[in-house]
Design an enzyme around this catalytic site. Sequence first.
Site, PDB file in Angstrom:
ATOM      1  CB  SER A 201      14.370  74.468  59.769  1.00 53.05           C
ATOM      2  OG  SER A 201      14.879  73.489  58.909  1.00 53.05           O
TER       3      SER A 201
ATOM      4  CB  CYS B 234      36.639  75.300  57.426  1.00 51.68           C
ATOM      5  SG  CYS B 234      36.969  76.083  58.976  1.00 51.68           S
TER       6      CYS B 234
ATOM      7  CG  ASN C  42      23.160  80.199  63.449  1.00 55.57           C
ATOM      8  OD1 ASN C  42      22.688  81.334  63.601  1.00 55.57           O
ATOM      9  ND2 ASN C  42      24.016  79.931  62.486  1.00 55.57           N
TER      10      ASN C  42
ATOM     11  CB  THR D   6      17.071  78.723  53.153  1.00 55.79           C
ATOM     12  OG1 THR D   6      18.053  78.306  54.093  1.00 55.79           O
ATOM     13  CG2 THR D   6      17.692  79.628  52.119  1.00 55.79           C
TER      14      THR D   6
HETATM   15  N1  PLP Z   1      18.051  80.076  60.315  1.00 57.86           N
HETATM   16  C1  PLP Z   1      18.880  79.585  61.251  1.00 57.86           C
HETATM   17  C2  PLP Z   1      19.088  80.337  62.529  1.00 57.86           C
HETATM   18  C3  PLP Z   1      19.536  78.371  61.040  1.00 57.86           C
HETATM   19  O1  PLP Z   1      20.373  77.905  61.976  1.00 57.86           O
HETATM   20  C4  PLP Z   1      19.317  77.699  59.826  1.00 57.86           C
HETATM   21  C5  PLP Z   1      20.036  76.423  59.538  1.00 57.86           C
HETATM   22  O2  PLP Z   1      21.206  76.287  59.778  1.00 57.86           O
HETATM   23  C6  PLP Z   1      18.452  78.248  58.879  1.00 57.86           C
HETATM   24  C7  PLP Z   1      17.834  79.443  59.160  1.00 57.86           C
HETATM   25  C8  PLP Z   1      18.186  77.576  57.555  1.00 57.86           C
HETATM   26  O3  PLP Z   1      17.423  76.427  57.730  1.00 57.86           O
HETATM   27  P1  PLP Z   1      17.220  75.383  56.523  1.00 57.86           P
HETATM   28  O4  PLP Z   1      18.323  74.419  56.642  1.00 57.86           O
HETATM   29  O5  PLP Z   1      15.885  74.744  56.802  1.00 57.86           O
HETATM   30  O6  PLP Z   1      17.207  76.163  55.278  1.00 57.86           O
END
Ligand code: PLP
Length: 517
Positions: free
Chosen positions: A214, A341, A166, A87
Amino acid sequence: MEIKYFEFLKYLIRFNRRVYLDHNATTPISSRVLSKTSRALKYHYGNPSSFYGAGRKSAELLEDARQHLAKAIHANPSEVIFASCATEANNAVLKSVTAHFYPQRKKIISTPIEHPSVMNTLAHLESQGVVVEFCPVDDKGRVLLAELEKQVDDDTFLVCCMLANNETGVIQDLKAVTKIARGHGALVLTDCVQALGKIPIDLHAWDVDYATFSAHKLYGPKGIGALYVKQGSPFAPFLHGGHQESGLRAGTESVHNIVGFGAACQDVEKLLADAGRIRALKGQLIQRLKEIKPDCVINSPEADADSLPNTLSVTFPGVDNAGLMGMLDFRGIAVSAGSACSTGEDTPSHVLKAIGVSDQAARETIRISLGHDTSAGDIQYVARVARDYIEGRTSYVNMLAPAQLNESILFDEKTFILDVRPPDDRKRAKGLPNSHEVNPLHVERYLKQFPRDKQILVYCPGGGLSVMISYYLKAQGFKKITNLRGGLDAWRKRRSDLYEKYAGQNVTVLEADKENS
Ligand code: PLP
């Protein structure tokens, strides 16, 4: 006697089985990574910026980890910057590149299926004057390259396109995206968080400028991310402070987490070698689900090249996802919904919306994400539990539609209203009148205070958390449990008249039972 013992064993097996199928949310840390992380935490406490031996050792560990990550993504170690999470990395790139180009160039083009760490940063930049456009995607979430070609122009400074999504696992053609961006001198950011360890990544071959990662998505520790900045691409620090990470990311490095990230990256080849097995398990699951519910809709692309091996988004028409997830949780199975949710929103996921899934279908959708610890037995178990639920063979928690929650229920002496919203959500909105508030993290500490002779109406912000707690209460022998479908948010929308009139009245905050803590 023997039969009883056998039944008891069956009971234990049935209710103690744990099947984790939410690897896109996070992964369990691998034992090798855990051991390396713990060793670094225990023994390598030197500050990497210190010149004496303990500091030099920590600095060496950071460089080793940087090399492991660089190797896994086909980059140079000097192009890798560690950050606290993906993030932060997404924020850092989007804001830094904007500061570099804006207002000479004004436009960012992205996709409508990005992670919130991109979507919400883009919304912020838009409020500051940046023009943000979203390139349409097809019904499987693939970016329409012909549309992108039309949208990118000389005013565009960045194209931001995730490598793998995701929620549905759709994979984008990054090479083609970069080629289009380059045609107009625009740079490219790609969020590779879900892709690392699941599909091969070659940043140099794709020629992107920025990529984010990450550790906790590939069996590494939480709270550590990284950023790839191509040699020569503009980047200014997001945090101001010390000279760490070549002056590009201030703050003492989290040495043990970075060591853990590096160790996880050393396993990438092994993880990729296991991808075929995982994809085969996903295929078996799809087949079983189609047998159980022939009208189920697979939202993830079915072609191997277009989707992550482990990710399955599936819609079961007529089956409320909160109820299904609650039952799966009750039987030890962790999956997630397409919609947020427990975080307090009753709104369907923006990703599902973007690929044309209706609001109703989004509420009938779950995401199953397999991992390296998933076995064929796990898949059979999940299919069996899902079948029992879908075919109505398991006892349900009653669901109350928001429109049906009226004064006669709210003020009924025989109804005990249980508020299981997380504390932050209670600050956001007042609750139902006559509610009894508990901390949802340890409901077991309040059980003695819940009446067994009354109907217990359980609610949370979006209807997801409460259904899981409802199943838990059923397992504890409470017979009359009802869950508010869609949660408080849905009720507020349907019955704003009642909300305005009664919300927050006569609320009791229950004290947790100390004996049980
Ligand atoms: N980008 C994607 C596609 C993710 O799935 C996630 C986490 O869910 C993130 C960014 C954010 O990652 P972090 O938990 O390291 O901030």
